[in-house]
Every structure is written in C-alpha cells, then in structure tokens.
Write an enzyme that holds these catalytic residues in place. Structure first.
Site, PDB file in Angstrom:
ATOM      1  N   ASP A   1       0.880  -1.156   0.000  1.00 24.49           N
ATOM      2  CA  ASP A   1       0.000   0.000   0.000  1.00 24.49           C
ATOM      3  C   ASP A   1       0.924   1.213   0.000  1.00 24.49           C
ATOM      4  O   ASP A   1       2.113   1.095   0.248  1.00 24.49           O
ATOM      5  CB  ASP A   1      -0.851  -0.040   1.276  1.00 24.49           C
ATOM      6  CG  ASP A   1      -1.660   1.214   1.470  1.00 24.49           C
ATOM      7  OD1 ASP A   1      -1.488   1.867   2.513  1.00 24.49           O
ATOM      8  OD2 ASP A   1      -2.413   1.572   0.556  1.00 24.49           O
TER       9      ASP A   1
ATOM     10  N   ASP B   1      -0.124   5.271   0.738  1.00 23.86           N
ATOM     11  CA  ASP B   1      -0.379   6.249   1.795  1.00 23.86           C
ATOM     12  C   ASP B   1      -0.370   5.558   3.158  1.00 23.86           C
ATOM     13  O   ASP B   1      -1.109   4.613   3.369  1.00 23.86           O
ATOM     14  CB  ASP B   1      -1.743   6.935   1.588  1.00 23.86           C
ATOM     15  CG  ASP B   1      -1.781   7.807   0.334  1.00 23.86           C
ATOM     16  OD1 ASP B   1      -2.819   7.811  -0.346  1.00 23.86           O
ATOM     17  OD2 ASP B   1      -0.765   8.453   0.043  1.00 23.86           O
TER      18      ASP B   1
HETATM   19  O1  DEZ Z   1      -9.113   8.854   0.653  1.00 24.47           O
HETATM   20  C1  DEZ Z   1      -8.395   8.092  -0.001  1.00 24.47           C
HETATM   21  O2  DEZ Z   1      -8.535   7.978  -1.237  1.00 24.47           O
HETATM   22  C2  DEZ Z   1      -7.436   7.213   0.788  1.00 24.47           C
HETATM   23  O3  DEZ Z   1      -7.257   7.689   2.033  1.00 24.47           O
HETATM   24  C3  DEZ Z   1      -6.071   7.068   0.247  1.00 24.47           C
HETATM   25  O4  DEZ Z   1      -5.902   7.569  -0.787  1.00 24.47           O
HETATM   26  C4  DEZ Z   1      -5.587   5.697   0.525  1.00 24.47           C
HETATM   27  O5  DEZ Z   1      -4.490   5.375  -0.247  1.00 24.47           O
HETATM   28  P1  DEZ Z   1      -3.677   4.042   0.048  1.00 24.47           P
HETATM   29  O6  DEZ Z   1      -3.438   4.020   1.527  1.00 24.47           O
HETATM   30  O7  DEZ Z   1      -4.525   2.905  -0.399  1.00 24.47           O
HETATM   31  O8  DEZ Z   1      -2.414   4.192  -0.715  1.00 24.47           O
HETATM   32 MG    MG Z   2      -2.726   3.316   3.235  1.00 23.53          MG
END
Ligand code: DEZ
Ligand code: MG
Length: 299
Positions: free
Chosen positions: A24, A26
């Site tokens: 992942d 973020d």
């Molecule tokens: O609001 C959003 O789209 C999410 O918080 C975010 O983008 C999550 O991203 P990830 O942790 O899957 O990389």
């Molecule tokens: Mg994340």
C-alpha cells in the site's frame, strides 16, 4: 492473534517465506509527500533479494504515470507496470467489466489522475477538473444542460468537490435510467504528513445519502484491483504478502485474495484497534511498527 515482529530472525523468516510483496502507499511508504523512514533501504533490499515488488493504492488522485513521477521524486525505484491505483482499476472496470459503449460518457467527481486513466482506456468523461464544474456559483437545474450520453458516475477523492458536482452527479443518477454509481474507493480518511483528512469515502457520502443507494466500490478491499494485478503479473498467492496501514482496506484485501498480510502502524490503524477490548475483528497475520523495521535483516 497477529504475530508481532521485532527481531532480526522475525524479519529474516518473513523474507524467506514471501517472493511477492504488495505495498500500500499512503501510510506505508509515505504520508502525503513525506517518505517514511527506511522505505528506500527496504525496497532496495527486497529487490536485491530478487523479490517481486508492486504498489497497490486506493488513492485515485494520480495515474500510474503520475505515481511513477512521485516515486522518482522521492528517490524510490519503481516501474509503471508495478503500480496499481484505484483510478486505473476503475477505468479497467468501466471498459472491461461494465463494457461501457463508446458513445457513452462518465460523469467524474475526481482529479486529474482519474481523468488520465479513463483517457488511457478510451473512455469519454466530463466533470472532474473541468473549470465549469469547479465553481462555487450556486447551482440550478434551470441553467443546467445535461449530457444525454452520461451512463455512469465515478467518484473518488476530490479536494475541489462542490455542490455543482454533487448536483450534476445526482441528476444523472436519478434521471438517466441504469446510470451506474461507481466509487474508486471508500476510505473514510486520508493520511497526510500533517495529519488525517477526509478520504474518498467522505467525498461520495453526500451522494449515497441523497440517493439512499450504495455504489459499486472498485478499490481495496474489492477484488478488482487483484484482478488487474493478475492480468499483468504471475505470482503465487501462497508466497505473496500484502503490506498495509488500514484494516478495512489493505488487510481485508489481502485476506480476500488469499495473501498473507502485514500491518504497519505508520498510517491509519492505531495500536488500540489491534489490541485490547475494542480490537477489530480483522486480524492481520503480522504486525510491525513500520516497514523500515525490515532493515534489521542487514544489521
Ligand atoms: O481517501 C483516499 O482515497 C485514501 O485515504 C487514500 O488515498 C488511501 O491510499 P492508500 O493508503 O490505499 O495508498
Ligand atoms: Mg494506506
């Protein structure tokens, strides 16, 4: 009960067990534009050990090509074909699963990344970053000329969401028979370097409430993303691990895909959600404070 990793032996055995590592972004690699400590070293040691590395993000604000630029800017080695975002998965879903006819359009509540991936898939759209929709002028149906070819609404994280976009989406979803209601992902919050902000799920929530209807959600934990990965890469799920910071997206995604799961505590999920009386029912296989902890194998 999740196995809590802390010793060199723990991390060595993890590296021995898994050949494919899905990360992942973020809350695992970075928070906003701030890199999490140790990430470059860990990605390099995985590549040095001939591990397959891929990136699976629900963040629909960027296209894969734009993510490649972010990886480059942060000094992280990554190839576009290793990046899977919910904007890409949404475009693939619309073209290959929904098979949207070429003369139909998608009304977008979302940012440039979503538009770029729709363009890549040859899907026509309107809304999104169009200045005509990015207005705080009051919206009225009397001055609105709807586009009869709209057959789907796609909503993702949009930091310029407004009443005009919500109203146009609502119009198409209530007045165009069979208009599909899609969201790239449903994350309630978004982790930045300065703290949590409302996520994509919070952007589509007003529409869900106004419509009294749930959308089709394409990002993690839904299987569409894994199907996109399988379409491009061979891997053995039994020797694959999903690394994430969120229980109800990353860890559920890994479990649903028959993958091992490693939770890190550098993003959304707090200690209280995995231990104690209010612990979540979603239990990862492994937990460690940060992905940077894997540097211990080189100590
Ligand atoms: O609001 C959003 O789209 C999410 O918080 C975010 O983008 C999550 O991203 P990830 O942790 O899957 O990389
Ligand atoms: Mg994340």
């Amino acid at each position: 009960m999740a196995a809590r990793l802390s010793t060199r032996a723990d991390y060595d055995s993890l590296l021995d067990k898994y050949d494919t590592w899905l990360f992942d972004c973020d809350g695992v690699l970075w928070q906003g534009d701030r890199l999490i400590d140790g990430v470059p070293e860990v990605l390099s040691l995985l590549r040095a050990r001939k591990k397959s590395v891929m990136f699976v993000t629900n963040n629909a604000t960027k296209s894969r090509k734009n993510y490649k630029k972010k990886f480059d800017a942060l000094g992280l080695q990554a190839h576009v074909d290793e990046v899977f975002g919910s904007a890409f998965a949404s475009a693939v879903y619309i073209s290959s699963v929904m098979k949207l006819p070429k003369d139909k359009k998608v009304y977008v509540i979302g940012m440039a990344g979503m538009e770029e991936e729709l363009q890549e898939e040859g899907i026509s759209f309107l809304g999104g970053t169009d200045p005509a929709d990015n207005t705080l002028e009051p919206f009225s149906l009397a001055n609105f000329t709807p586009d009869p070819s709209v057959a789907a609404v796609l909503c993702g994280l949009d930091t310029s969401v407004n009443y005009t976009k919500l109203s146009k989406a609502f119009y198409y979803l209530t007045r165009h028979p069979g208009c599909a209601f899609l969201v790239s992902n449903e994350d309630s919050t978004y982790p930045t370097a300065e703290g949590l902000l409302p996520g994509a799920g919070a952007v589509s929530a007003p529409l869900r409430y106004a419509l009294g209807r749930d959308p089709v959600s394409i990002g993690k934990p839904a299987g569409t993303m894994l199907d996109c990965i399988k379409a491009k890469h061979d891997f053995d799920p039994a020797r694959t691990i999903m690394v994430g910071d969120r229980l109800n997206t990353d860890i559920e995604f890994g479990k649903a895909g028959g993958l091992a799961t490693l939770l890190v505590l550098t993003g959304i999920t707090q200690e209280s959600e995995i231990t104690g009386p209010n612990a979540s029912h979603t239990v990862p296989d492994y937990v460690t404070n940060s992905i940077g902890d894997l540097r211990a194998v080189n100590a």
